[in-house]
Design a protein around this motif. Structure first.
Motif, PDB file in Angstrom:
ATOM      1  N   PHE A 156      10.867  22.429 -87.752  1.00 18.33           N
ATOM      2  CA  PHE A 156      12.162  23.122 -87.350  1.00 18.33           C
ATOM      3  C   PHE A 156      12.777  23.633 -88.152  1.00 18.33           C
ATOM      4  O   PHE A 156      13.020  23.660 -89.821  1.00 18.33           O
ATOM      5  CB  PHE A 156      13.453  22.095 -87.091  1.00 18.33           C
ATOM      6  CG  PHE A 156      12.485  20.489 -86.311  1.00 18.33           C
ATOM      7  CD1 PHE A 156      12.117  19.865 -86.851  1.00 18.33           C
ATOM      8  CD2 PHE A 156      12.947  21.206 -84.868  1.00 18.33           C
ATOM      9  CE1 PHE A 156      11.250  18.879 -85.398  1.00 18.33           C
ATOM     10  CE2 PHE A 156      12.900  19.771 -83.699  1.00 18.33           C
ATOM     11  CZ  PHE A 156      11.820  18.692 -84.206  1.00 18.33           C
ATOM     12  N   PHE A 184      19.876  23.658 -84.846  1.00 12.28           N
ATOM     13  CA  PHE A 184      18.525  23.192 -84.809  1.00 12.28           C
ATOM     14  C   PHE A 184      17.760  24.151 -84.098  1.00 12.28           C
ATOM     15  O   PHE A 184      18.102  24.288 -82.612  1.00 12.28           O
ATOM     16  CB  PHE A 184      18.161  21.820 -85.468  1.00 12.28           C
ATOM     17  CG  PHE A 184      18.343  21.363 -86.660  1.00 12.28           C
ATOM     18  CD1 PHE A 184      19.607  21.151 -86.294  1.00 12.28           C
ATOM     19  CD2 PHE A 184      17.438  21.625 -87.344  1.00 12.28           C
ATOM     20  CE1 PHE A 184      19.422  20.440 -88.066  1.00 12.28           C
ATOM     21  CE2 PHE A 184      16.993  20.613 -88.365  1.00 12.28           C
ATOM     22  CZ  PHE A 184      19.304  20.702 -88.815  1.00 12.28           C
ATOM     23  N   GLY A 185      16.815  24.296 -84.302  1.00 20.51           N
ATOM     24  CA  GLY A 185      15.979  25.293 -82.743  1.00 20.51           C
ATOM     25  C   GLY A 185      14.911  24.000 -82.526  1.00 20.51           C
ATOM     26  O   GLY A 185      15.300  22.853 -82.845  1.00 20.51           O
ATOM     27  N   PRO A 186      14.176  23.898 -80.863  1.00 17.09           N
ATOM     28  CA  PRO A 186      13.391  23.246 -81.095  1.00 17.09           C
ATOM     29  C   PRO A 186      12.360  23.149 -81.379  1.00 17.09           C
ATOM     30  O   PRO A 186      11.624  22.110 -81.056  1.00 17.09           O
ATOM     31  CB  PRO A 186      12.844  23.802 -79.198  1.00 17.09           C
ATOM     32  CG  PRO A 186      12.942  25.349 -79.470  1.00 17.09           C
ATOM     33  CD  PRO A 186      14.131  25.681 -80.468  1.00 17.09           C
TER      34      PRO A 186
END
Lengths: 114, 110
Positions: free
Chosen positions: A90, A105-107
């Protein structure tokens, strides 16, 4: 606003191969982070950056390198992948003032090393 | 390094039940964040608490920061399957590096 995006979403590598994970944020955040998440281990910080051109080691930096050439991008590299690097990765970003500890956060990127 | 301990580690309940999860430390934190991570997704920030004794509500979720700023709780009223996920607490670990608890994994059965 796309927020934090990560490329790719999934990847399978063979031991010894190399790859780069890309993280991009469009929120003009100064701080960016790379974490790995493993069952029972929680989120562990790999490397982080406090601004363009700067990087620092986190809790588990071995086997990884990073670069922050542009403020909006943070790259995570694996030079010679090992099965122990199988994990979900992440990327996150945060502001430097007001609420610096609030992370976006990103996926995630799910990486398997065989 | 300031540590955050979360309990319980796992929680499996039926729809409609109430639950509370905890985040504890031996250290004082200037703020604490709560995140929810749904399966296959990244954590999403729910709330930040900064004042000792503070209570914040987000629909059916109630967050409380302990008076001494060493602990926090998350209470969910009438849990729904959509509440399923990993709940993480986090706080400042030093030099803008947050420290995370290991999380409480919640499953709400229909």
């Amino acid at each position: 606003n796309a927020g934090v995006t990560q490329t790719p979403k999934f990847r399978v590598l063979k031991t010894g191969q190399s790859m780069t994970l890309l993280c991009a944020q469009d929120m003009n955040h100064e701080y960016m982070y790379w974490y790995r998440q493993d069952p029972g281990m929680g989120l562990r910080l790999i490397h982080y950056s406090v601004g363009e051109g700067t990087t620092a080691k986190g809790e588990v930096p071995d086997g990884y390198n990073v670069s922050r050439l542009k403020k909006q991008n943070f790259l995570l590299g694996l030079e010679s992948a090992a099965p122990s690097q199988t994990s979900v990765y992440f990327c996150a970003s945060s502001l430097t003032s007001g609420a610096p500890y609030e992370q976006y956060f990103g996926p995630g990127t799910r990486l398997t090393v065989t | 390094t300031q540590l955050l301990e979360q309990s319980p580690q796992f929680l499996s309940i039926q729809e409609g039940e109430n639950l509370t999860v905890y985040c504890n430390s031996s250290s004082v934190f200037s703020s604490l964040q709560w995140y929810r991570q749904e399966p296959g997704e990244g954590p999403v920030l729910l709330v930040t608490v900064v004042t000792g004794g503070e209570v914040k509500k987000l629909k059916r979720l109630t967050f409380q920061f302990g008076d001494a700023r060493k602990d926090s709780s998350l209470h969910i009223t009438a849990a729904q399957p959509g509440d399923t996920g990993l709940y993480l607490c986090a706080g400042p670990g030093g030099s803008y590096i947050p420290t995370f608890g290991r999380g409480t994994s919640l499953i709400v059965h229909p």
